[in-house]
Design a protein around this motif. Structure first.
Motif, PDB file in Angstrom:
ATOM      1  N   PHE A  21       0.931  -1.142  -0.152  1.00 38.26           N
ATOM      2  CA  PHE A  21      -0.023  -0.096  -0.105  1.00 38.26           C
ATOM      3  C   PHE A  21       0.744   1.480   0.217  1.00 38.26           C
ATOM      4  O   PHE A  21       0.454   2.245  -0.634  1.00 38.26           O
ATOM      5  N   ARG A  22       1.925   1.322   0.702  1.00 37.68           N
ATOM      6  CA  ARG A  22       2.982   2.401   0.808  1.00 37.68           C
ATOM      7  C   ARG A  22       3.791   2.589  -0.535  1.00 37.68           C
ATOM      8  O   ARG A  22       3.637   3.583  -1.242  1.00 37.68           O
ATOM      9  N   ASP A  23       4.192   1.545  -1.129  1.00 38.55           N
ATOM     10  CA  ASP A  23       5.435   1.517  -2.191  1.00 38.55           C
ATOM     11  C   ASP A  23       4.543   1.464  -3.566  1.00 38.55           C
ATOM     12  O   ASP A  23       5.058   2.068  -4.626  1.00 38.55           O
ATOM     13  N   VAL A  24       3.719   0.479  -3.654  1.00 35.25           N
ATOM     14  CA  VAL A  24       3.246   0.230  -4.942  1.00 35.25           C
ATOM     15  C   VAL A  24       1.598   1.320  -5.490  1.00 35.25           C
ATOM     16  O   VAL A  24       1.860   2.057  -6.315  1.00 35.25           O
ATOM     17  N   THR A  78      -4.842   2.791 -14.831  1.00 35.17           N
ATOM     18  CA  THR A  78      -4.426   2.436 -13.259  1.00 35.17           C
ATOM     19  C   THR A  78      -3.729   1.185 -13.366  1.00 35.17           C
ATOM     20  O   THR A  78      -2.732   0.900 -12.863  1.00 35.17           O
ATOM     21  N   MET A  79      -4.279   0.170 -14.095  1.00 36.75           N
ATOM     22  CA  MET A  79      -3.485  -1.179 -14.142  1.00 36.75           C
ATOM     23  C   MET A  79      -2.282  -1.041 -14.685  1.00 36.75           C
ATOM     24  O   MET A  79      -1.142  -1.649 -14.049  1.00 36.75           O
ATOM     25  N   ALA A  80      -2.049   0.020 -15.787  1.00 35.88           N
ATOM     26  CA  ALA A  80      -0.702   0.013 -16.213  1.00 35.88           C
ATOM     27  C   ALA A  80       0.406   0.571 -15.344  1.00 35.88           C
ATOM     28  O   ALA A  80       1.590   0.270 -15.433  1.00 35.88           O
ATOM     29  N   GLU A  81      -0.241   1.766 -14.566  1.00 35.44           N
ATOM     30  CA  GLU A  81       0.570   2.482 -13.641  1.00 35.44           C
ATOM     31  C   GLU A  81       1.122   1.327 -12.572  1.00 35.44           C
ATOM     32  O   GLU A  81       2.096   1.409 -12.017  1.00 35.44           O
ATOM     33  N   LEU A  82       0.079   0.622 -12.012  1.00 35.09           N
ATOM     34  CA  LEU A  82       0.414  -0.086 -10.751  1.00 35.09           C
ATOM     35  C   LEU A  82       1.339  -1.494 -11.129  1.00 35.09           C
ATOM     36  O   LEU A  82       2.182  -1.848 -10.606  1.00 35.09           O
ATOM     37  N   ARG A  85       4.706  -0.584 -11.134  1.00 40.74           N
ATOM     38  CA  ARG A  85       5.257  -0.647  -9.746  1.00 40.74           C
ATOM     39  C   ARG A  85       5.514  -1.877  -9.006  1.00 40.74           C
ATOM     40  O   ARG A  85       5.762  -1.883  -8.027  1.00 40.74           O
ATOM     41  N   GLY A  86       5.121  -2.909 -10.185  1.00 37.17           N
ATOM     42  CA  GLY A  86       5.310  -4.327  -9.848  1.00 37.17           C
ATOM     43  C   GLY A  86       4.010  -5.018  -9.105  1.00 37.17           C
ATOM     44  O   GLY A  86       4.033  -6.380  -8.795  1.00 37.17           O
ATOM     45  N   ALA A  87       2.923  -4.355  -9.450  1.00 34.60           N
ATOM     46  CA  ALA A  87       1.607  -4.834  -9.089  1.00 34.60           C
ATOM     47  C   ALA A  87       1.144  -6.261 -10.012  1.00 34.60           C
ATOM     48  O   ALA A  87       1.679  -5.966 -11.122  1.00 34.60           O
ATOM     49  N   THR A  88       0.528  -7.191  -9.615  1.00 33.13           N
ATOM     50  CA  THR A  88       0.209  -7.966  -9.946  1.00 33.13           C
ATOM     51  C   THR A  88      -1.362  -8.311 -10.056  1.00 33.13           C
ATOM     52  O   THR A  88      -2.044  -7.763  -8.895  1.00 33.13           O
ATOM     53  N   PHE A  89      -2.059  -9.046 -10.691  1.00 36.71           N
ATOM     54  CA  PHE A  89      -3.654  -8.941 -10.915  1.00 36.71           C
ATOM     55  C   PHE A  89      -3.829 -10.756 -10.709  1.00 36.71           C
ATOM     56  O   PHE A  89      -3.500 -11.351 -11.160  1.00 36.71           O
ATOM     57  N   ALA A  90      -4.978 -10.903  -9.944  1.00 36.80           N
ATOM     58  CA  ALA A  90      -5.478 -12.331  -9.615  1.00 36.80           C
ATOM     59  C   ALA A  90      -6.476 -12.811 -10.655  1.00 36.80           C
ATOM     60  O   ALA A  90      -6.870 -13.991 -10.672  1.00 36.80           O
ATOM     61  N   ASP A 105      -3.710  -8.270  -6.688  1.00 38.19           N
ATOM     62  CA  ASP A 105      -3.002  -9.021  -5.588  1.00 38.19           C
ATOM     63  C   ASP A 105      -2.231  -8.074  -4.489  1.00 38.19           C
ATOM     64  O   ASP A 105      -1.981  -7.213  -5.026  1.00 38.19           O
ATOM     65  N   VAL A 106      -2.563  -8.488  -3.514  1.00 33.95           N
ATOM     66  CA  VAL A 106      -2.228  -7.652  -2.188  1.00 33.95           C
ATOM     67  C   VAL A 106      -1.165  -8.615  -1.459  1.00 33.95           C
ATOM     68  O   VAL A 106      -1.794  -9.515  -0.916  1.00 33.95           O
ATOM     69  N   PRO A 107       0.246  -8.537  -1.632  1.00 31.49           N
ATOM     70  CA  PRO A 107       1.113  -9.275  -0.957  1.00 31.49           C
ATOM     71  C   PRO A 107       0.871  -9.507   0.591  1.00 31.49           C
ATOM     72  O   PRO A 107       0.573  -8.564   1.234  1.00 31.49           O
ATOM     73  N   GLY A 108       0.933 -10.832   0.787  1.00 33.54           N
ATOM     74  CA  GLY A 108       0.443 -11.176   2.319  1.00 33.54           C
ATOM     75  C   GLY A 108      -0.859 -10.877   2.921  1.00 33.54           C
ATOM     76  O   GLY A 108      -1.141 -11.155   3.977  1.00 33.54           O
TER      77      GLY A 108
END
Length: 125
Positions: A21-24, A78-82, A85-90, A105-108
């Motif tokens: 939430f902070r970095d991505v 938004t998907m492209a920007e995320l 920054r390393g985001a993935t989608f489930a 996807d939210v790690p953890g």
């Protein structure tokens, strides 16, 4: 007077989820002590849904008591920007009567629904 909606996400790895939430997502946060971050999420809206329904001859129900989703103006952008920054989608993008959606996807933690509404959001003051 109510001034905001406070949401909680329970994560099996809270540190990883907070970092996401902070970095991505780059949500501003305040550390309330010991790494417990509270994130600013901007305007919010609250919907109340029935736990049982019938629509177009089909019945449904849920055991959920609460749900948290993220709302955006432009899902593709938004998907492209995320993703940059390393985001993935489930899941893949799907269309619903009320919005265009994808699971983020939210790690953890469990994935969050990210959507672009097809209605005029009640987010305006």
């Amino acid at each position: 007077m109510i001034t905001a909606l406070h949401s909680l996400i329970y994560a099996h790895d809270a540190e990883s989820a907070r970092a996401f939430f902070r970095d991505v997502l780059q949500l501003p946060a305040v550390d309330t002590g010991g790494g417990w971050l509270i994130f600013k999420t901007g305007p919010s809206e609250l919907g109340v849904h029935p736990d049982r329904w019938e629509s177009a001859g089909e019945h449904g129900r849920t055991d959920q008591a609460y749900d948290v989703s993220l709302v955006c103006d432009d899902l593709e952008q938004t998907m492209a920007e995320l993703a940059a920054r390393g985001a993935t989608f489930a899941s893949g993008v799907t269309e619903q009567r009320w919005g265009t959606i994808i699971e983020l996807d939210v790690p953890g933690a469990r994935p969050l629904l990210l959507y672009q509404p097809k209605y005029d959001p009640a987010l305006q003051p």
